[in-house]
Enzyme design. Structure first.
Site, PDB file in Angstrom:
ATOM      1  CD  GLU A 174      -5.197   5.292   3.750  1.00 11.98           C
ATOM      2  OE1 GLU A 174      -5.903   4.556   3.026  1.00 11.98           O
ATOM      3  OE2 GLU A 174      -4.072   5.703   3.408  1.00 11.98           O
TER       4      GLU A 174
ATOM      5  CG  HIS B  77      -1.762   1.208   1.376  1.00 11.48           C
ATOM      6  ND1 HIS B  77      -1.517   2.153   2.348  1.00 11.48           N
ATOM      7  CD2 HIS B  77      -2.835   1.663   0.675  1.00 11.48           C
ATOM      8  CE1 HIS B  77      -2.409   3.125   2.245  1.00 11.48           C
ATOM      9  NE2 HIS B  77      -3.214   2.860   1.233  1.00 11.48           N
TER      10      HIS B  77
ATOM     11  CD  GLU C  22      -2.720   2.600  -3.559  1.00 15.24           C
ATOM     12  OE1 GLU C  22      -3.349   3.676  -3.448  1.00 15.24           O
ATOM     13  OE2 GLU C  22      -3.026   1.566  -2.939  1.00 15.24           O
TER      14      GLU C  22
END
Length: 432
Positions: free
Chosen positions: A127, A47, A50
């Site tokens: 997040e 992640h 990304e």
């Protein structure tokens, strides 16, 4: 419309579907690597990669990446799942070359600048914090963790604060070099695209991709559904509850039957759970069933959100509906599910983004695009008897998974739920 496929010398596969009536193209790179491919020390790195792909290359700064695509009215995005990572762009047909150039640039020439990395790690920590503050996110993450205990397939995709803070640029680069090889990458475009011209662009821009599989990439261990329980009391207005069972992998015989079963049980406003639990009894404001498929496993579940005062009555009603669907399914319910699936397939053909994603998913899972008529043939072969047999095996012969967050004192413990579920098992399911 027909999907055309070309495999390049470096192992990378290119697939396109021309939708000549459109003015735009959606293109993307799908990689057969996700959070499931991480080691324990790499948890969350797929992640993070990304995110970092958009933070600067040898030719472009992070701002230039954003400005160049938006200067032509396009957009870029990316997503990480347990088994894949995707990077995609949407542009007008005259800007296909720019779109593929940017995608290739961020995946083959990213610099992973340390200052950018520290900023992005901070963003991901926020997040993670936001996800932990959101009960319906927590209940889903803990659900998969309980279902696949101590396995990478069950871990949260975001990673943990500890692992994310530990990552360095060289680790991200090593992960990319290890997993982003031609045999694991697929470039797909749908819309106003010419296949041959697109293939030439991909050959030019993705020439730096390694042309052979990496022997350092070990096969991930086969997923093992275990079942389990997670409970977290929180002072909230409502309780988030999930119960689940072992599902079916994408290529398993009963995969599509499991999808139909989930749709009949809780896939829409006409579904059994919605009508009985929400409309007739008013026991919750949200209830639905789902079936998730992976390459070698599956997970069937029911999610409900309700107040603590209704929690004690809610689960027995859901269990009764599970028993009823294992005892009898009407042909009209299957016909409705087929109609919904057919409509979804046809509507996807009107969206280049949906088609690109669908083609990529099918290519990664089955090695080929699957024609809509083939999918409908598989659905046409599903009978009521097959679905009731499947429901009996899913709901009564596999360990239970429970995840609950909120004011959950009235909720039965998992062992008691299992006893309650066994108590409503229909005679026909018990005999099989």
């Amino acid at each position: 419309m027909k999907v055309r496929i070309t495999r390049l010398a470096n192992g990378l596969t290119v697939a396109t579907e021309t939708m000549a009536h459109l003015e735009s193209v959606v293109m993307g790179v799908w990689v057969r690597a996700g959070s499931r491919d991480e080691t324990a020390s790499e948890h969350g790195i797929a992640h993070l990669l990304e995110h970092m792909a958009f933070k600067g290359t040898k030719r472009r700064t992070a701002r230039q990446i954003a400005e160049e695509i938006e200067n032509v009215g396009g957009d870029l995005n990316a997503a990480t799942s347990a088994e894949t990572t995707s990077f995609y762009a949407r542009v007008l047909k005259d800007d296909v070359a720019l779109g593929i150039d940017i995608l290739a640039d961020i995946l083959t020439h990213s610099v992973f600048d340390e200052a950018e990395l520290e900023r992005e790690k901070h963003v991901i920590l926020q997040e993670i914090g936001a996800a932990n503050d959101t009960p319906d996110d927590v209940v889903y993450d803990r659900f998969t963790e309980a279902a696949f205990r101590d396995q990478t397939i069950g871990r949260p995709i975001l990673g943990t604060a500890k692992t994310v803070q530990s990552f360095r640029s060289d680790q991200i680069r090593a992960y990319l070099n290890k997993h982003y090889t031609g045999d694991r990458m697929l470039v797909v475009a749908a819309g106003a695209v010419d296949h041959d011209a697109f293939v030439r662009l991909v050959e030019e821009r993705f020439g730096d991709v390694v042309d052979a599989s990496n022997p350092a990439v070990a096969s991930v261990p086969e997923a093992r559904y275990s079942g389990g329980e997670y409970r977290e009391k929180r002072d909230l207005m409502d309780a988030q509850v999930m119960i689940g069972f072992e599902g079916r992998a994408y290529q398993a015989r009963d995969f599509y039957a499991s999808q139909v079963l989930a749709n009949i049980l809780g896939g829409g406003m006409s579904s059994r759970l919605f009508q009985e639990v929400r409309e007739k009894r008013g026991l919750c404001y949200s209830v639905y069933a789902f079936h998730w498929g992976f390459s070698d496993a599956g997970l069937f579940g029911v999610h409900a959100a309700t107040g603590a005062e209704d929690l004690g009555e809610l689960l027995p009603v859901i269990f009764e509906e599970l028993a009823r669907v294992a005892d009898h399914i009407d042909v009209s319910e299957i016909d409705r599910s087929r109609a919904q699936t057919r409509a979804a397939l046809l509507m996807a053909q009107e969206s280049p983004a949906a088609r690109a994603s669908q083609i990529a998913r099918q290519m990664l899972l089955f090695g080929r695009p699957v024609d809509n008529s083939e999918l409908m043939d598989r659905l046409d072969a599903i009978t009521p008897q097959r679905l009731t047999d499947l429901a009996g095996r899913l709901f009564f012969d596999t360990p239970l998974t429970v995840s609950a967050v909120g004011p959950i004192d009235p909720l039965l413990m998992a062992d008691d739920m299992h006893k309650a579920l066994s108590g409503v098992r229909p005679a026909r399911a018990a005999a099989e």
